[in-house]
Design an enzyme around this catalytic site. Structure first.
Site, PDB file in Angstrom:
ATOM      1  N   ILE A 111       0.833  -1.199   0.000  1.00  0.00           N
ATOM      2  CA  ILE A 111       0.000   0.000   0.000  1.00  0.00           C
ATOM      3  C   ILE A 111       0.871   1.254   0.000  1.00  0.00           C
ATOM      4  O   ILE A 111       0.626   2.203  -0.755  1.00  0.00           O
ATOM      5  CB  ILE A 111      -0.965   0.000   1.194  1.00  0.00           C
ATOM      6  CG1 ILE A 111      -1.943  -1.168   1.088  1.00  0.00           C
ATOM      7  CG2 ILE A 111      -1.724   1.319   1.276  1.00  0.00           C
ATOM      8  CD1 ILE A 111      -2.829  -1.358   2.305  1.00  0.00           C
ATOM      9  N   PRO A 160       1.886  -1.588   9.987  1.00  0.00           N
ATOM     10  CA  PRO A 160       1.037  -2.394  10.877  1.00  0.00           C
ATOM     11  C   PRO A 160       1.077  -1.885  12.310  1.00  0.00           C
ATOM     12  O   PRO A 160       2.002  -1.159  12.703  1.00  0.00           O
ATOM     13  CB  PRO A 160       1.651  -3.796  10.763  1.00  0.00           C
ATOM     14  CG  PRO A 160       3.052  -3.572  10.321  1.00  0.00           C
ATOM     15  CD  PRO A 160       3.034  -2.348   9.464  1.00  0.00           C
ATOM     16  N   ARG A 185      -4.109   1.647  10.954  1.00  0.00           N
ATOM     17  CA  ARG A 185      -4.728   1.202  12.197  1.00  0.00           C
ATOM     18  C   ARG A 185      -4.822   2.386  13.155  1.00  0.00           C
ATOM     19  O   ARG A 185      -3.883   3.176  13.293  1.00  0.00           O
ATOM     20  CB  ARG A 185      -3.922   0.067  12.855  1.00  0.00           C
ATOM     21  CG  ARG A 185      -4.023  -1.276  12.151  1.00  0.00           C
ATOM     22  CD  ARG A 185      -5.419  -1.867  12.290  1.00  0.00           C
ATOM     23  NE  ARG A 185      -5.544  -3.199  11.701  1.00  0.00           N
ATOM     24  CZ  ARG A 185      -5.971  -3.446  10.473  1.00  0.00           C
ATOM     25  NH1 ARG A 185      -6.316  -2.428   9.677  1.00  0.00           N
ATOM     26  NH2 ARG A 185      -6.065  -4.684  10.030  1.00  0.00           N
ATOM     27  N   ASP A 239      -9.385   7.074   8.450  1.00  0.00           N
ATOM     28  CA  ASP A 239     -10.355   6.019   8.126  1.00  0.00           C
ATOM     29  C   ASP A 239     -10.431   4.995   9.246  1.00  0.00           C
ATOM     30  O   ASP A 239     -11.244   4.075   9.187  1.00  0.00           O
ATOM     31  CB  ASP A 239      -9.960   5.326   6.814  1.00  0.00           C
ATOM     32  CG  ASP A 239     -11.019   4.338   6.349  1.00  0.00           C
ATOM     33  OD1 ASP A 239     -12.203   4.735   6.269  1.00  0.00           O
ATOM     34  OD2 ASP A 239     -10.674   3.164   6.082  1.00  0.00           O
ATOM     35  N   GLU A 250     -13.248   0.829  17.556  1.00  0.00           N
ATOM     36  CA  GLU A 250     -14.161   0.633  16.430  1.00  0.00           C
ATOM     37  C   GLU A 250     -15.187  -0.431  16.785  1.00  0.00           C
ATOM     38  O   GLU A 250     -14.792  -1.506  17.242  1.00  0.00           O
ATOM     39  CB  GLU A 250     -13.380   0.227  15.169  1.00  0.00           C
ATOM     40  CG  GLU A 250     -12.419   1.298  14.704  1.00  0.00           C
ATOM     41  CD  GLU A 250     -11.585   0.873  13.507  1.00  0.00           C
ATOM     42  OE1 GLU A 250     -10.907   1.727  12.920  1.00  0.00           O
ATOM     43  OE2 GLU A 250     -11.596  -0.335  13.162  1.00  0.00           O
ATOM     44  N   HIS A 306     -13.843   3.330   8.540  1.00  0.00           N
ATOM     45  CA  HIS A 306     -13.046   2.146   8.171  1.00  0.00           C
ATOM     46  C   HIS A 306     -13.581   1.528   6.873  1.00  0.00           C
ATOM     47  O   HIS A 306     -13.851   0.325   6.787  1.00  0.00           O
ATOM     48  CB  HIS A 306     -13.053   1.111   9.296  1.00  0.00           C
ATOM     49  CG  HIS A 306     -11.844   0.220   9.268  1.00  0.00           C
ATOM     50  ND1 HIS A 306     -11.184  -0.198  10.402  1.00  0.00           N
ATOM     51  CD2 HIS A 306     -11.166  -0.350   8.229  1.00  0.00           C
ATOM     52  CE1 HIS A 306     -10.176  -0.988  10.069  1.00  0.00           C
ATOM     53  NE2 HIS A 306     -10.136  -1.085   8.758  1.00  0.00           N
TER      54      HIS A 306
END
Length: 316
Positions: free
Chosen positions: A158, A206, A234, A258, A263, A281
């Site tokens: 990404i 991560p 995250r 996002d 969450e 998200h």
């Protein structure tokens, strides 16, 4: 073989189905699984598919039949990997399925801030253009991406895609990464230098013990007051109270997120701040992306059953 899907509501619907897994096992699907019901639901399962269901160490002690966990995501911080290894449970994740979608959403957030499309659309709908004396209205300042410094933190698939898109916009790309990438066409800088130089800083790393809370008050104070912080990785990478204070004080100009630490969204101090854009998200949710996710999760399961597991997180 018995296969339990612990949070099917996050994986199915909207054009995708979990029916494909029925060809490999007797499948039981739960929409969501509260922590207190997890052990009961997977007690006699040979395999589990999950997305965000927490699977702590104690679960492995209480589920001796469990031999395989298919993580239907790239990140696997919801699973106690050390405990899985100790119990001989193979954990396989799905990497690379959302690269295009998350990179796309990253720039949707950046362009939302730089081009002010939502604000101008709202102004037009409220009649501002009809009332204008000139051919255009420009109450909301816009900026060009070209020439701005884009600091990409994390250079996996990404991060690489985001860097390439930034370069296509004419941005000056900087990369901060824990590993030494081969053939990286962009300057490599330290994490602290990335914060100092960025006009736009975007997170693609991560969540680990080392990266948790990496966006702190100390680092935010080193950023340009005109900088934009973007997080599609995250939520736990950011100390939300520190970011909220920085946004209120004008330490940085804005944030676009996002993901959040809690969450679904809880009582975050970032709620309702005018210079903080939050999406729920959704970066990974385009139809094509979710179709690809389930196809790869199925292939992981098929390879495991064939004795040739792939994408193994618990490998030595």
């Amino acid at each position: 073989m018995k296969l339990v899907v612990t949070d099917g509501a996050t994986l199915s619907g909207g054009g995708v189905s979990l029916e494909r897994f029925s060809r490999y096992a007797q499948v039981t699907v739960y929409d969501l699984t509260p922590p207190e019901q997890l052990t009961e639901r997977i007690a006699d399962a040979d395999a589990v598919l999950c997305n965000k269901t927490p699977i702590p160490a104690a679960v492995f002690d209480q589920c001796p039949k469990l031999r395989y966990i298919g993580e239907c995501a790239t990140g696997y911080n919801n699973i106690d990997i050390a405990a899985a290894k100790a119990h001989g449970v193979i954990v396989c994740n799905v990497a690379g399925y959302s690269t295009d979608a998350v990179a796309q959403h990253t720039f949707a957030l950046i362009l939302h801030d730089y081009s002010r499309v939502a604000q101008y659309d709202a102004a037009v709908r409220q009649g501002a253009w009809k009332q204008a004396k000139t051919f255009c209205i420009m109450p909301y300042p816009m900026q060009e991406l070209a020439g701005k410094k884009l600091a990409v933190v994390g250079y996996g698939s990404i991060g690489r895609k985001v860097a390439a898109i930034g370069a296509a916009f004419g941005m000056e790309v900087l990369v901060a990464t824990r590993t030494q990438p081969q053939n990286c066409p962009y300057p490599l800088v330290s994490l602290d230098e990335a914060f100092r130089q960025a006009d736009v800083l975007t997170l693609h790393t991560p969540l680990t013990e080392q990266t948790a809370g990496m966006v702190s008050a100390a680092r935010l104070r080193t950023m340009k007051p005109t900088a934009l912080l973007v997080n599609t990785a995250r939520g736990g990478l950011i100390v939300e109270a520190d970011l909220a204070q920085a946004l209120k004080d004008g330490t940085i100009a804005g944030a676009a997120l996002d993901v959040l630490t809690e969450e679904p969204m809880g009582d975050t101090p970032l709620a309702d701040l005018p210079n903080c854009t939050i999406t729920p998200h959704t970066a990974w949710t385009p139809l094509e992306t979710r179709q690809r996710l389930l196809a790869l999760a199925e292939e992981n399961l098929r390879c495991y059953l064939a004795g040739t597991p792939q994408n193994v997180i618990t490998a030595p």
